[in-house]
Design a protein around this motif. Structure first.
Motif, mmCIF file in Angstrom:
data_model
loop_
_atom_site.group_PDB
_atom_site.id
_atom_site.type_symbol
_atom_site.label_atom_id
_atom_site.label_comp_id
_atom_site.label_asym_id
_atom_site.label_seq_id
_atom_site.Cartn_x
_atom_site.Cartn_y
_atom_site.Cartn_z
ATOM 1 N N PHE A 24 0.706 -1.187 0.133
ATOM 2 C CA PHE A 24 0.024 0.003 -0.051
ATOM 3 C C PHE A 24 0.824 1.170 -0.088
ATOM 4 O O PHE A 24 0.584 2.148 -0.810
ATOM 5 N N GLU A 28 0.349 2.192 -3.723
ATOM 6 C CA GLU A 28 -1.133 2.541 -3.836
ATOM 7 C C GLU A 28 -1.148 4.291 -3.723
ATOM 8 O O GLU A 28 -2.399 5.113 -3.761
ATOM 9 N N THR A 43 3.838 -5.151 -7.363
ATOM 10 C CA THR A 43 2.702 -5.528 -6.494
ATOM 11 C C THR A 43 2.367 -7.063 -6.567
ATOM 12 O O THR A 43 2.004 -7.901 -5.951
#
Length: 91
Positions: A24, A28, A43
């Motif tokens: 994350f 992200e 990822t």
């Protein structure tokens, strides 16, 4: 459950938590800029590591006979083959 098992499963849980947080934080958010290919590759690498930890320890595949491990690998390979064939037929 033995004390060593609790420590092992706790360590695996923490590793999974760190991997999810790292995924994350790096890919992200806009904290660090990555290209799409870099973010996708990162990822997928983190997801693969997490999957291997879950399968090996929480699903106890690490302690099973090798034939069962090979069977699971074959099932994964065939699933990937079917997904690739479905992707090819869609495009």
């Amino acid at each position: 459950m033995a004390h060593d098992s609790v420590k092992l499963y706790s360590a695996i849980y923490v590793a999974l938590l760190v991997a999810a947080t790292l995924n994350f934080a790096l890919f992200e958010t806009s904290f660090v800029e990555f290209t799409y290919a870099q973010a996708l590759g990162g990822t997928l690498v983190i997801a693969t590591v997490k999957t291997l930890l879950i399968v090996a320890y929480f699903q106890h595949l690490k302690w099973e006979n090798r034939s069962l491990t090979y069977l699971m690998g074959l099932a994964l390979a065939l699933t990937m083959l079917l997904m690739a064939a479905a992707t090819y037929s869609i495009s």
